[in-house]
Structures are given as C-alpha cells and as structure tokens.
Design a protein around this motif. Structure first.
Motif, short mmCIF file in Angstrom:
data_model
loop_
_atom_site.label_atom_id
_atom_site.label_comp_id
_atom_site.label_asym_id
_atom_site.label_seq_id
_atom_site.Cartn_x
_atom_site.Cartn_y
_atom_site.Cartn_z
N LYS A 239 -11.93 -73.04 -27.26
CA LYS A 239 -12.76 -72.74 -28.42
C LYS A 239 -12.60 -73.80 -29.51
CE LYS A 239 -13.04 -67.76 -27.66
NZ LYS A 239 -12.63 -66.41 -28.10
N LEU A 240 -11.40 -74.31 -29.65
CA LEU A 240 -11.17 -75.37 -30.63
C LEU A 240 -11.89 -76.64 -30.21
CD1 LEU A 240 -9.77 -76.18 -33.20
CD2 LEU A 240 -7.68 -76.61 -31.92
N ARG A 241 -11.91 -76.89 -28.93
CA ARG A 241 -12.65 -78.05 -28.42
C ARG A 241 -14.15 -77.89 -28.67
NH1 ARG A 241 -12.32 -78.81 -22.06
NH2 ARG A 241 -13.24 -76.75 -22.34
N ASP A 242 -14.66 -76.68 -28.50
CA ASP A 242 -16.08 -76.42 -28.78
C ASP A 242 -16.40 -76.64 -30.26
OD1 ASP A 242 -16.47 -75.78 -26.14
OD2 ASP A 242 -16.34 -73.62 -26.43
N ILE A 243 -15.48 -76.24 -31.12
CA ILE A 243 -15.69 -76.42 -32.56
C ILE A 243 -15.75 -77.90 -32.91
CG2 ILE A 243 -14.55 -76.20 -34.81
CD1 ILE A 243 -13.69 -73.40 -34.01
N THR A 244 -14.87 -78.70 -32.31
CA THR A 244 -14.90 -80.14 -32.60
C THR A 244 -16.21 -80.76 -32.12
OG1 THR A 244 -13.76 -80.67 -30.51
CG2 THR A 244 -12.39 -80.34 -32.46
N CYS A 245 -16.75 -80.25 -31.02
CA CYS A 245 -18.05 -80.75 -30.54
C CYS A 245 -19.15 -80.43 -31.55
CB CYS A 245 -18.39 -80.14 -29.19
SG CYS A 245 -17.39 -80.73 -27.82
N ARG A 246 -19.12 -79.22 -32.10
CA ARG A 246 -20.12 -78.82 -33.09
C ARG A 246 -20.01 -79.68 -34.34
NH1 ARG A 246 -18.72 -72.79 -33.78
NH2 ARG A 246 -19.93 -73.10 -35.70
N ILE A 247 -18.77 -79.91 -34.80
CA ILE A 247 -18.58 -80.74 -35.99
C ILE A 247 -19.12 -82.14 -35.74
CG2 ILE A 247 -16.85 -81.82 -37.48
CD1 ILE A 247 -15.08 -79.37 -37.06
N LYS A 248 -18.83 -82.68 -34.57
CA LYS A 248 -19.28 -84.04 -34.24
C LYS A 248 -20.81 -84.12 -34.22
CE LYS A 248 -18.97 -85.48 -30.02
NZ LYS A 248 -18.41 -85.93 -28.72
N ASP A 249 -21.46 -83.12 -33.63
CA ASP A 249 -22.92 -83.12 -33.57
C ASP A 249 -23.54 -83.02 -34.97
OD1 ASP A 249 -22.83 -83.29 -30.83
OD2 ASP A 249 -23.12 -81.14 -30.49
N CYS A 250 -22.96 -82.17 -35.81
CA CYS A 250 -23.48 -82.02 -37.18
C CYS A 250 -23.27 -83.30 -37.99
CB CYS A 250 -22.80 -80.84 -37.87
SG CYS A 250 -23.24 -79.23 -37.19
N LEU A 251 -22.13 -83.94 -37.79
CA LEU A 251 -21.86 -85.20 -38.47
C LEU A 251 -22.90 -86.25 -38.11
CD1 LEU A 251 -17.97 -85.50 -38.16
CD2 LEU A 251 -19.25 -85.54 -40.30
N ARG A 252 -23.19 -86.35 -36.84
CA ARG A 252 -24.12 -87.38 -36.38
C ARG A 252 -25.55 -87.08 -36.81
NH1 ARG A 252 -21.21 -88.90 -30.56
NH2 ARG A 252 -19.36 -89.77 -31.58
N ASP A 253 -25.89 -85.80 -36.91
CA ASP A 253 -27.22 -85.45 -37.43
C ASP A 253 -27.37 -85.89 -38.88
OD1 ASP A 253 -27.98 -84.36 -35.03
OD2 ASP A 253 -27.59 -82.28 -35.62
N LEU A 254 -26.31 -85.65 -39.67
CA LEU A 254 -26.37 -86.03 -41.08
C LEU A 254 -26.39 -87.55 -41.25
CD1 LEU A 254 -26.40 -85.19 -44.02
CD2 LEU A 254 -23.90 -84.99 -43.96
N ARG A 255 -25.59 -88.24 -40.48
CA ARG A 255 -25.57 -89.71 -40.56
C ARG A 255 -26.92 -90.28 -40.14
NH1 ARG A 255 -20.86 -91.38 -36.91
NH2 ARG A 255 -21.21 -93.47 -37.73
N SER A 256 -27.54 -89.66 -39.14
CA SER A 256 -28.87 -90.10 -38.71
C SER A 256 -29.89 -89.88 -39.82
CB SER A 256 -29.27 -89.34 -37.45
OG SER A 256 -30.57 -89.69 -37.04
N ALA A 257 -29.76 -88.78 -40.55
CA ALA A 257 -30.67 -88.49 -41.66
C ALA A 257 -30.55 -89.54 -42.76
CB ALA A 257 -30.38 -87.10 -42.23
N PHE A 258 -29.34 -90.01 -43.01
CA PHE A 258 -29.15 -91.06 -44.01
C PHE A 258 -29.82 -92.36 -43.57
CE2 PHE A 258 -25.23 -88.75 -45.66
CZ PHE A 258 -25.84 -88.42 -46.85
N ARG A 259 -29.74 -92.65 -42.28
CA ARG A 259 -30.37 -93.88 -41.79
C ARG A 259 -31.89 -93.82 -41.89
NH1 ARG A 259 -26.23 -93.43 -37.80
NH2 ARG A 259 -27.70 -92.43 -36.36
N ARG A 260 -32.45 -92.58 -41.83
CA ARG A 260 -33.90 -92.42 -41.91
C ARG A 260 -34.36 -92.11 -43.33
NH1 ARG A 260 -32.69 -88.72 -37.82
NH2 ARG A 260 -33.45 -87.05 -39.20
#
Length: 278
Positions: free
Chosen positions: A85-106
C-alpha cells in the motif's frame, strides 16, 4: 523422531547458520532511524539475510520454533500489506507530481487560472494521500507484534527484525505526513493529526533534524496559493521543489519494490519450514 520437533530449546543450536545470524545482527546495528531510503535499503538486505538463514540452516533445528514461525507468518502478511500500500501511495504521488509539472510546462496555453486549478487539484490529491497514510499508521499501530511463547536468541533476533520493519515503515509514513496547505476541517484530517501525534508521542518519533523535501514542497505550495499574482520566479521555485520531490519519490518507489520482493522471498522460505511440520 517426529516428537523431537516439539521440543522447546532454551538456547540457540550450535549448528544453526552462525554467519547468517552474525550478518543479521550487523545489519540491525547499522539500520538508521532518520533516513527513509537508507533504512529501507538496509531493511531489504536484512530480509535477504533472513531468507539465507532459513534456507541454509538445517530444518530439524528450525522446527522446534514452529509456533513462533506461525506467528511470524501472520505478521509478515501485515508487513507485506503495508509495503504494498505504501508503494501504491508513492506511485500516486509521482503521477500527481508529473501532472502538475506538465501543467506548468503548458502554462502559456492556459494562463494563470488554469495553473491555479492544477495546483488546487494537486493539493486535494495530497489530502487524499493523508487519509490513506492515517489508515496505514492505524494498521501499523494495531498490528499484533506480541509473542508469549519461549524466548531464545533466534526468536529475539527475528523479533528485532519485525520491530525494525515497523520502525522503518513508520519513518516513511511520518515523513510523507507533512502539513497540506489550507487544510479544510474534516474527520480524516482530525484522524491523521491524532494518529501522527499519538505515534510520535510513543518515543518512536523520527528525528530528522531538518525539513524534508515534502515539507519544503508544501511550503512552496502555501506561498503559491497565497500569492496575489503568479510570477515566473514563484513558478520556478515551485518547479524546483517539485523536481526534488519527484527524485525522492522515484527512489522511494524503487526501494519499496526491492524490499517487497525480498519480503516475499523471506516469507516463502518461512513457509517451506512451517510446511515440514504439517
């Protein structure tokens, strides 16, 4: 011959794999309590050593500890569930981080209002993560680590491995449980606060000595949310913080994946021993 399996020994059999025991003791002494990834990496090595101990030691010398091993099997399921479950949480955090960083680039295609919506969405995802972290802290707290059977060196050593597993997981959970900008009162926000406070008051609080990357990121998010206008310097500062967290999360995810595999291997080795008693 079968009856000999039920004899309880009060001392460690001399033919038990001594080098394996020594290596486990060495790793337990080296395990830190203030660094997430170093702690988990060494914990992964520790479980590899436990598997080696089980595989290399004569089964006839391990079977007298069958009752404890059965208890250990139940406990290993809790630890595996936490790790997964902790591994799943880190995956979710990583996906959300990359979505936000992508939004900044756009940003030039959407303007400041779009950026603010993405930041708010990211903060909401952080709140959802906090709810799950609170659940895992409760699961860890209520896990039954007690054992009332006979004690000797082997059992004491393996119980130390279990204790270190809990401490390492708690270290990670607490490091991820930083404050979220502009929290709204809710039942789970209160649960998270109470659980973290209760855990840290037990004497097992993680002493980091400095703010971690998640705390620094949340501070940047707080400044971003309260800013009257979005300036390039503010976006650059937040992006830098997001990049650092992304690196840490990526490393944490890989470390948890390695640890999970080693824990599975140790459980399989333990199952092989217990199956001989059936």
């Amino acid at each position: 011959m079968a009856a000999s399996y039920h004899v309880r020994s009060s001392s460690l059999p001399s033919r038990l794999h001594s080098s394996g025991l020594s290596h486990i003791q060495l790793l337990l002494k080296k395990l830190p309590t203030d660094n997430n990834n170093n702690s988990l990496s060494l914990l992964s090595q520790l479980y590899h050593s436990v598997s080696h101990l089980f595989n290399e030691s004569p089964s006839s010398l391990l079977l007298p500890h069958h009752s404890f091993f059965t208890h250990l099997l139940d406990l290993s399921l809790v630890h595996l569930d936490l790790c997964s479950k902790l591994r799943d949480i880190t995956c979710r955090i990583k996906d959300c981080l990359r979505d936000l960083r992508s939004a900044f680039r756009r940003r030039r295609h959407g303007g400041d209002s779009t950026i603010r919506r993405h930041v708010i969405s990211f903060i909401r995802s952080r709140k959802a993560v906090h709810k799950d972290l609170a659940k895992l802290l409760l699961l860890l707290k209520h896990a039954d680590h007690s054992y009332s059977g006979p004690t000797h060196h082997l059992i004491t050593l393996l119980r130390q491995v279990c204790s270190q597993t809990c401490l390492s997981f708690r270290t990670v959970l607490l490091s991820l449980s930083t404050s979220v900008p502009k929290p709204r009162p809710s039942k789970w926000a209160l649960v998270t606060k109470l659980v973290i406070k209760n855990v840290t008051n037990t004497g097992a609080q993680v002493q980091t000595g400095h703010r971690n990357e998640y705390q620094l990121m949340d501070e940047e998010l707080q400044r971003f949310c309260t800013a009257k206008e979005i300036k390039k310097e503010r976006i650059k500062s937040l992006n830098t913080s997001l990049d650092k967290v992304d690196i840490v999360v990526e490393d944490l995810e890989e470390t948890l994946e390695s640890l999970y595999r080693r824990m599975i291997q140790a459980r399989v080795s333990l199952l092989n021993i217990v199956s001989l008693h059936i």
